[in-house]
Write an enzyme that holds these catalytic residues in place. Structure first.
Site, PDB file in Angstrom:
ATOM      1  N   HIS A  61     -23.509  70.220 -17.134  1.00  0.00           N
ATOM      2  CA  HIS A  61     -24.267  71.033 -16.187  1.00  0.00           C
ATOM      3  C   HIS A  61     -25.563  70.376 -15.713  1.00  0.00           C
ATOM      4  CE1 HIS A  61     -26.549  71.829 -19.856  1.00  0.00           C
ATOM      5  NE2 HIS A  61     -27.534  72.199 -19.071  1.00  0.00           N
ATOM      6  N   ARG A  62     -25.988  69.277 -16.346  1.00  0.00           N
ATOM      7  CA  ARG A  62     -27.272  68.652 -16.003  1.00  0.00           C
ATOM      8  C   ARG A  62     -27.285  68.188 -14.547  1.00  0.00           C
ATOM      9  NH1 ARG A  62     -31.539  69.045 -19.794  1.00  0.00           N
ATOM     10  NH2 ARG A  62     -30.671  68.938 -21.870  1.00  0.00           N
TER      11      ARG A  62
END
Length: 361
Positions: free
Chosen positions: A205-206
């Site tokens: 998700h970064r």
């Protein structure tokens, strides 16, 4: 009547998880307001965590929602400051490294309220990460800095931080201990038709990964080269939207070995983690949780704030290099079977509670 009036400012899954054990420890000593910025607002990313952790409904919800980094932080600061100015708080507590963390610290300082930062001192030394900027700024605004590890405490000392640094261990030890037992009631494994240790758990998700089309393509290539492995991918809504915008989402759905599921509550997620053969992730929290659950972790980043997990041999950094990820999923296992208590002995919430009461007293 409570002698002290505290406010916790949260907004995302990692914040809620850290708030829970501390809220429980402080409830007999202090009135405790919860301001939810609304940074995470989907049921799977917000409300279900309050239910899982048996937290009360937030006193206030700003419902900020999505937006650019600058917009989100600015709207949070405006909303938080209005609430702080209406109430008299003795201490504001912020958690981790999200936009809500920095916005809460900044608004509190501007309202002349001292700040306590839970999980202070983490450093990846990668300023491409929005979280790294949030950490640095929050630490420089805080009066009490609760460091999870010795490395984090040393980072703060090297930076000559103004506030008082206390090494407390990490709240995740208590959280994982509790939810590892609770997760025995989870049926997520059977729902997905899986057996224990028969799959790889994948999360990503970064921003530095999901906004780069090349990184996303590298991950899809990983999936196609690991056809013999079942991969479970709880997909963050933001990641899903980005994949669709790049016209890559269907390529993942075409990988028959990949089970794409919606984000799950923490009880189910702990069950997925502890029963995985390996975890592949770009999440700081998941790296830490994998270590505490004795599950080998492959981190698809160039660096990590949890360097101790790498030094202990349970975490390996690959960036989004397809060949390295495939190699380590297929062939790597930790040689060090000894899990050291690098995150403390499970008394962190008590230590933090005592330091807060000392500060307020």
């Amino acid at each position: 009547m409570s002698k002290f009036n505290l406010v916790s400012i949260v907004g995302a899954r990692p914040n809620f998880m850290k708030l829970a054990p501390l809220y429980d420890k402080l409830k007999d000593d202090c009135a405790h307001t919860i301001i939810h910025t609304g940074q995470h607002y989907d049921y799977e990313l917000s409300q279900i965590f309050f239910e899982d952790f048996e937290l009360p409904k937030p006193t206030y919800n700003l419902e900020i929602g999505s937006g650019s980094q600058g917009y989100q932080v600015a709207e949070m600061i405006k909303g938080i400051e209005l609430l702080l100015d209406k109430n008299k708080y003795d201490l504001a507590i912020v958690y981790g490294d999200t936009n809500s963390t920095f916005a809460g610290a900044f608004a509190s300082v501007k309202s002349n309220i001292p700040v306590a930062h839970v999980e202070a001192g983490l450093r990846s030394y990668d300023r491409r990460m929005p979280e790294e900027i949030n950490r640095i700024l929050t630490d420089n605004l805080s009066n009490l800095l609760f460091a999870s590890t010795n490395t984090a405490a040393k980072n703060l000392q090297k930076e000559n931080i103004f506030g008082h640094v206390i090494e407390t261990g990490d709240l995740s030890v208590e959280v994982i201990n509790h939810f590892s037992q609770k997760s025995t009631k989870s049926n997520i494994i059977s729902i997905l038709g899986l057996a224990e240790k028969s799959y790889v758990l994948f999360t990503m998700h970064r921003a530095e990964n999901t906004t780069m089309k090349e990184s996303l393509i590298s991950i899809i290539q990983v999936f196609t080269q690991l056809q013999e492995f079942t991969i479970v991918f709880p997909m963050h809504p933001r990641t899903r939207n980005i994949l669709k915008n790049y016209n890559l989402y269907n390529l993942i759905l075409d990988c028959k070995n990949v089970k794409v599921i919606n984000p799950v509550g923490y009880t189910d997620f702990v069950n997925l983690m502890k029963n995985a053969s390996k975890i592949v992730t770009d999440s700081g929290g998941v790296q830490k949780e994998a270590y505490l659950l004795s599950v080998p972790c492959i981190t698809i980043r160039k660096n990590t704030e949890w360097i101790e997990t790498v030094e202990e041999g349970w975490n390996i950094l690959t960036d989004t290099n397809t060949d390295l990820i495939v190699k380590y999923v297929k062939s790597w296992l930790p040689t060090n079977t000894n899990i050291k208590p690098i995150f403390g002995d499970g008394t962190t919430s008590e230590l933090i509670r005592n330091e807060i009461m000392k500060k307020l007293g």
